[in-house]
Write a protein that holds these residues in place. Structure first.
Motif, PDB file in Angstrom:
ATOM      1  N   LYS A 186       1.181  -1.037  -0.184  1.00 33.52           N
ATOM      2  CA  LYS A 186       0.313   0.473  -0.458  1.00 33.52           C
ATOM      3  C   LYS A 186       0.702   0.988   0.245  1.00 33.52           C
ATOM      4  CE  LYS A 186      -4.131   1.807   0.253  1.00 33.52           C
ATOM      5  NZ  LYS A 186      -5.349   1.737  -0.631  1.00 33.52           N
ATOM      6  N   LYS A 187       0.525   2.155  -0.636  1.00 31.01           N
ATOM      7  CA  LYS A 187       1.437   3.772  -0.444  1.00 31.01           C
ATOM      8  C   LYS A 187       0.198   4.807  -0.931  1.00 31.01           C
ATOM      9  CE  LYS A 187       5.288   0.623  -2.721  1.00 31.01           C
ATOM     10  NZ  LYS A 187       5.865   0.795  -2.022  1.00 31.01           N
ATOM     11  N   GLY A 188       0.875   6.130  -0.635  1.00 28.62           N
ATOM     12  CA  GLY A 188       0.106   6.530  -0.955  1.00 28.62           C
ATOM     13  C   GLY A 188       0.138   7.398  -1.942  1.00 28.62           C
ATOM     14  N   ALA A 189      -0.532   8.549  -2.293  1.00 28.73           N
ATOM     15  CA  ALA A 189      -0.576   8.715  -3.417  1.00 28.73           C
ATOM     16  C   ALA A 189       0.530   9.402  -4.568  1.00 28.73           C
ATOM     17  CB  ALA A 189      -1.595  10.006  -4.092  1.00 28.73           C
ATOM     18  N   ASN A 190       1.122   9.894  -3.625  1.00 34.88           N
ATOM     19  CA  ASN A 190       2.093  10.635  -4.017  1.00 34.88           C
ATOM     20  C   ASN A 190       3.478   9.181  -3.376  1.00 34.88           C
ATOM     21  OD1 ASN A 190       1.087  12.779  -4.925  1.00 34.88           O
ATOM     22  ND2 ASN A 190       1.492  13.705  -2.867  1.00 34.88           N
ATOM     23  N   GLU A 191       3.639   8.342  -3.782  1.00 32.22           N
ATOM     24  CA  GLU A 191       4.878   7.643  -3.005  1.00 32.22           C
ATOM     25  C   GLU A 191       4.651   6.780  -4.331  1.00 32.22           C
ATOM     26  OE1 GLU A 191       3.914   7.142   1.983  1.00 32.22           O
ATOM     27  OE2 GLU A 191       3.754   5.661   0.270  1.00 32.22           O
ATOM     28  N   GLU A 192       5.599   6.482  -5.139  1.00 30.94           N
ATOM     29  CA  GLU A 192       6.625   5.887  -6.403  1.00 30.94           C
ATOM     30  C   GLU A 192       6.215   4.215  -6.067  1.00 30.94           C
ATOM     31  OE1 GLU A 192       9.782   6.238  -3.648  1.00 30.94           O
ATOM     32  OE2 GLU A 192       8.478   8.231  -4.594  1.00 30.94           O
ATOM     33  N   THR A 193       5.988   3.894  -6.619  1.00 32.35           N
ATOM     34  CA  THR A 193       6.223   2.206  -6.510  1.00 32.35           C
ATOM     35  C   THR A 193       7.538   1.815  -7.164  1.00 32.35           C
ATOM     36  OG1 THR A 193       4.948   1.585  -8.964  1.00 32.35           O
ATOM     37  CG2 THR A 193       3.388   2.026  -6.733  1.00 32.35           C
ATOM     38  N   TYR A 194       7.626   0.302  -6.997  1.00 25.40           N
ATOM     39  CA  TYR A 194       9.297   0.203  -7.562  1.00 25.40           C
ATOM     40  C   TYR A 194       9.433  -1.432  -8.418  1.00 25.40           C
ATOM     41  CZ  TYR A 194      10.704   2.864  -3.940  1.00 25.40           C
ATOM     42  OH  TYR A 194      10.230   4.370  -2.757  1.00 25.40           O
ATOM     43  N   THR A 195       9.684  -1.236  -9.832  1.00 28.20           N
ATOM     44  CA  THR A 195      10.310  -2.817 -10.318  1.00 28.20           C
ATOM     45  C   THR A 195      10.511  -4.253  -9.707  1.00 28.20           C
ATOM     46  OG1 THR A 195      11.570  -1.922 -11.938  1.00 28.20           O
ATOM     47  CG2 THR A 195       8.897  -1.227 -12.223  1.00 28.20           C
ATOM     48  N   GLY A 196      11.635  -3.371  -8.857  1.00 24.05           N
ATOM     49  CA  GLY A 196      13.008  -4.335  -8.359  1.00 24.05           C
ATOM     50  C   GLY A 196      13.851  -3.560  -7.770  1.00 24.05           C
ATOM     51  N   VAL A 197      14.380  -4.059  -6.721  1.00 23.05           N
ATOM     52  CA  VAL A 197      15.576  -4.159  -6.109  1.00 23.05           C
ATOM     53  C   VAL A 197      16.801  -2.602  -6.746  1.00 23.05           C
ATOM     54  CG1 VAL A 197      17.759  -4.604  -4.910  1.00 23.05           C
ATOM     55  CG2 VAL A 197      16.323  -6.123  -5.311  1.00 23.05           C
ATOM     56  N   VAL A 198      16.693  -3.338  -8.344  1.00 18.74           N
ATOM     57  CA  VAL A 198      17.378  -1.737  -8.840  1.00 18.74           C
ATOM     58  C   VAL A 198      16.573  -0.545  -8.348  1.00 18.74           C
ATOM     59  CG1 VAL A 198      18.913  -0.631 -11.114  1.00 18.74           C
ATOM     60  CG2 VAL A 198      18.990  -3.429 -10.306  1.00 18.74           C
ATOM     61  N   ASP A 199      15.460  -1.518  -9.573  1.00 14.50           N
ATOM     62  CA  ASP A 199      14.940   1.060  -9.074  1.00 14.50           C
ATOM     63  C   ASP A 199      14.111   1.599  -8.866  1.00 14.50           C
ATOM     64  OD1 ASP A 199      12.739   2.005 -11.014  1.00 14.50           O
ATOM     65  OD2 ASP A 199      11.567   1.247 -10.384  1.00 14.50           O
ATOM     66  N   CYS A 200      13.598   0.346  -7.275  1.00  8.82           N
ATOM     67  CA  CYS A 200      14.226   1.089  -6.158  1.00  8.82           C
ATOM     68  C   CYS A 200      15.388   1.952  -5.770  1.00  8.82           C
ATOM     69  CB  CYS A 200      13.920   0.322  -5.106  1.00  8.82           C
ATOM     70  SG  CYS A 200      13.842   0.344  -3.671  1.00  8.82           S
ATOM     71  N   VAL A 201      16.755   1.117  -5.530  1.00  6.72           N
ATOM     72  CA  VAL A 201      17.500   1.471  -5.635  1.00  6.72           C
ATOM     73  C   VAL A 201      18.309   3.362  -6.540  1.00  6.72           C
ATOM     74  CG1 VAL A 201      20.298   1.727  -5.295  1.00  6.72           C
ATOM     75  CG2 VAL A 201      18.961  -0.600  -4.425  1.00  6.72           C
ATOM     76  N   ARG A 202      17.765   3.331  -7.312  1.00  5.29           N
ATOM     77  CA  ARG A 202      17.815   4.205  -7.951  1.00  5.29           C
ATOM     78  C   ARG A 202      17.184   5.599  -7.719  1.00  5.29           C
ATOM     79  NH1 ARG A 202      14.992   5.752 -12.716  1.00  5.29           N
ATOM     80  NH2 ARG A 202      13.433   4.054 -12.627  1.00  5.29           N
ATOM     81  N   LYS A 203      15.551   5.005  -7.480  1.00  8.23           N
ATOM     82  CA  LYS A 203      14.384   6.336  -7.371  1.00  8.23           C
ATOM     83  C   LYS A 203      14.597   6.438  -6.296  1.00  8.23           C
ATOM     84  CE  LYS A 203      10.286   4.718 -10.416  1.00  8.23           C
ATOM     85  NZ  LYS A 203       9.924   3.958 -10.508  1.00  8.23           N
ATOM     86  N   ILE A 204      15.038   6.021  -4.934  1.00  6.87           N
ATOM     87  CA  ILE A 204      15.965   6.534  -3.193  1.00  6.87           C
ATOM     88  C   ILE A 204      16.919   7.353  -3.936  1.00  6.87           C
ATOM     89  CG2 ILE A 204      16.467   5.929  -1.436  1.00  6.87           C
ATOM     90  CD1 ILE A 204      14.975   3.122  -1.861  1.00  6.87           C
ATOM     91  N   LEU A 205      17.853   7.034  -4.543  1.00  7.89           N
ATOM     92  CA  LEU A 205      18.897   7.783  -4.478  1.00  7.89           C
ATOM     93  C   LEU A 205      18.897   9.100  -5.210  1.00  7.89           C
ATOM     94  CD1 LEU A 205      22.296   5.488  -5.670  1.00  7.89           C
ATOM     95  CD2 LEU A 205      21.349   6.790  -3.039  1.00  7.89           C
ATOM     96  N   LYS A 206      17.194   9.244  -6.329  1.00 11.97           N
ATOM     97  CA  LYS A 206      17.447   9.874  -7.437  1.00 11.97           C
ATOM     98  C   LYS A 206      16.637  11.001  -6.453  1.00 11.97           C
ATOM     99  CE  LYS A 206      15.132  11.559 -11.100  1.00 11.97           C
ATOM    100  NZ  LYS A 206      14.960  11.546 -13.000  1.00 11.97           N
ATOM    101  N   LYS A 207      15.375  10.925  -5.733  1.00  9.11           N
ATOM    102  CA  LYS A 207      14.658  11.213  -4.681  1.00  9.11           C
ATOM    103  C   LYS A 207      14.448  12.272  -3.681  1.00  9.11           C
ATOM    104  CE  LYS A 207      10.824   9.960  -8.418  1.00  9.11           C
ATOM    105  NZ  LYS A 207       9.253   9.387  -7.887  1.00  9.11           N
ATOM    106  N   GLU A 208      15.089  11.083  -3.128  1.00  7.54           N
ATOM    107  CA  GLU A 208      15.494  11.121  -1.308  1.00  7.54           C
ATOM    108  C   GLU A 208      17.253  11.272  -1.352  1.00  7.54           C
ATOM    109  OE1 GLU A 208      13.369   8.888   1.305  1.00  7.54           O
ATOM    110  OE2 GLU A 208      12.446   8.178  -1.164  1.00  7.54           O
ATOM    111  N   PRO A 248      21.216   9.746  -0.428  1.00  8.24           N
ATOM    112  CA  PRO A 248      21.906   8.878  -0.338  1.00  8.24           C
ATOM    113  C   PRO A 248      21.522   8.499   1.614  1.00  8.24           C
ATOM    114  CG  PRO A 248      23.577   9.786  -0.874  1.00  8.24           C
ATOM    115  CD  PRO A 248      22.185  10.461  -1.660  1.00  8.24           C
ATOM    116  N   GLY A 249      21.309   9.488   2.583  1.00 10.95           N
ATOM    117  CA  GLY A 249      20.813   9.484   3.564  1.00 10.95           C
ATOM    118  C   GLY A 249      19.916   8.941   3.411  1.00 10.95           C
ATOM    119  N   ALA A 250      18.940   8.180   2.593  1.00 14.27           N
ATOM    120  CA  ALA A 250      17.429   7.747   2.671  1.00 14.27           C
ATOM    121  C   ALA A 250      17.610   6.616   2.818  1.00 14.27           C
ATOM    122  CB  ALA A 250      16.527   7.590   1.345  1.00 14.27           C
ATOM    123  N   PHE A 251      18.698   5.743   2.729  1.00 13.74           N
ATOM    124  CA  PHE A 251      19.071   4.347   2.498  1.00 13.74           C
ATOM    125  C   PHE A 251      19.235   4.136   4.514  1.00 13.74           C
ATOM    126  CE2 PHE A 251      20.024   4.971  -1.008  1.00 13.74           C
ATOM    127  CZ  PHE A 251      19.726   3.512  -2.291  1.00 13.74           C
TER     128      PHE A 251
END
Length: 375
Positions: free
Chosen positions: A307-329, A331-334
């Protein structure tokens, strides 16, 4: 040696033996007391200690989960909130707001899943680690650090059979309160299910309303819904990320604990370790391993949150998740929730060492010098 002298010898050794029984958490064969030069074989030791280890692992897991689960809930919610939509400032703020909005037992949402599955999880992990350590030491030599890490790696791979669905269900229940709180703070944010299809049960968990409430949905209902919509693979969503977390954790924890624990031995002749040293070794090794794999835990949590919020992105896999977190949030988000994870894992493994130190499993099974010999 006559029967009388044998009993006399046994009586002289008995006080020290009982002390060693409780300090080491293992049974000692009566024949070994009378004939110390004839130790039990590895097969005999494993046959005696494995059931006790499984009981110890289950008890340690249940006690540990009960003690630290509120911190684990705070960790999950902190890891899932995005920049710009922060509901909680830190762990204490999260726990205080959870108690205010959901009550005291709101901090234990999803605990039943952990309490149910933690015993088989610990049983698989401990049995697998012992099995692989035994296989890697068949040549009679001392286990090298590499072999210890390899045994831990194999144990981590085995435990995900239970860990992945357990974490999957736990996260859905833990994160429900965060999304409900998000709707209260930001009414314009309407949560939407982003898992490729609608689910009546999961939708009820996060239903939008003028005054959102956290509706109680059991893990059984979520499991049934996932099996109907996604099949067995639905319960193993995020398996790759779970492997990324648990394998490195076991690789770091088991060898580190073994070496820290060995430093506390009284001497080469007396390999026993003080109680406090076992506890501190478990806490230290668990804390280091937990922080080391914290980035993998963030990725796993994000992937397993259906379950995600309306403004929370979804991820297709591990690589996509890592890439989106780095881009939008960044390195500190990890490292979100890293301190919470350390506070969860350190006492969890410290408690495990207390249970092993006392030998709860051995006591419950009635292991003693006499009945081990007669078994």
């Amino acid at each position: 040696m006559t029967q009388a002298s044998s009993y006399s010898c046994l009586a002289q050794r008995l006080p020290g033996t009982l002390s060693l029984l409780f300090r080491c958490g293992r049974g000692i064969c009566a024949d070994h007391l009378l004939h110390p030069q004839q130790p039990r074989t590895m097969a005999q030791q494993q046959q005696i200690s494995l059931p006790a280890k499984l009981i110890n692992g289950g008890i340690a897991g249940m006690v540990g989960v009960t003690c630290v689960f509120p911190i684990d809930l705070a960790k999950t919610r902190l890891q899932n909130q995005r920049s710009g939509q922060q509901i909680y400032k830190n762990m204490m703020d999260c726990l205080i707001k959870t108690v205010k909005s959901e009550g005291y037992f709101g901090m234990y949402r999803g605990a039943a899943v952990n309490l149910t599955l933690v015993t088989p999880e610990k049983a698989i992990k401990l049995a697998a680690n012992d099995f692989f350590r035994h296989q890697l030491s068949k040549d009679g030599g001392k286990l090298t650090v590499f072999k210890e890490m390899l045994a831990g790696c194999c144990a981590g791979m085995c435990q995900v059979i239970v860990t992945t669905p357990m974490e999957m269900l736990k996260i859905q229940m833990q994160d429900a309160g965060r999304l409900a709180a998000q709707q209260r703070v930001m009414p314009s944010v309407v949560t939407a299910l982003k898992m490729g299809g609608t689910s009546a049960v999961l939708s009820r968990s996060y239903s939008a309303s003028p005054a959102p409430q956290v509706i109680r949905v059991s893990a059984t209902q979520i499991t049934r819904e996932l099996l109907m919509t996604k099949g067995v693979t639905g319960l193993y969503r995020g398996l790759g990320a779970t492997l990324m977390r648990d394998i490195p954790f076991s690789v770091v924890y088991f060898p580190l604990f073994a070496h820290l624990h060995q430093l506390g031995q009284h001497s080469s002749e007396d390999p026993t370790v003080p109680f406090y040293w076992s506890f501190m070794s478990g806490c230290s090794a668990g804390c280091v391993a937990a922080v080391a794999v914290s980035p993998c835990d963030v990725v796993k949590t994000r992937l397993q949150s259906l379950k995600k919020g309306a403004n929370e992105e979804t991820y297709t896999g591990v690589v996509d998740c890592v890439r989106k977190i780095l881009k939008k949030e960044g390195p500190g988000a990890f490292l979100k929730g890293a301190s919470c994870r350390a506070l969860v894992i350190a006492p969890l493994f410290g408690i495990a060492q207390v249970v092993y130190f006392v030998g709860v499993g051995e006591i419950l099974l009635g292991y003693s010098p006499y009945n081990i010999y007669s078994a």
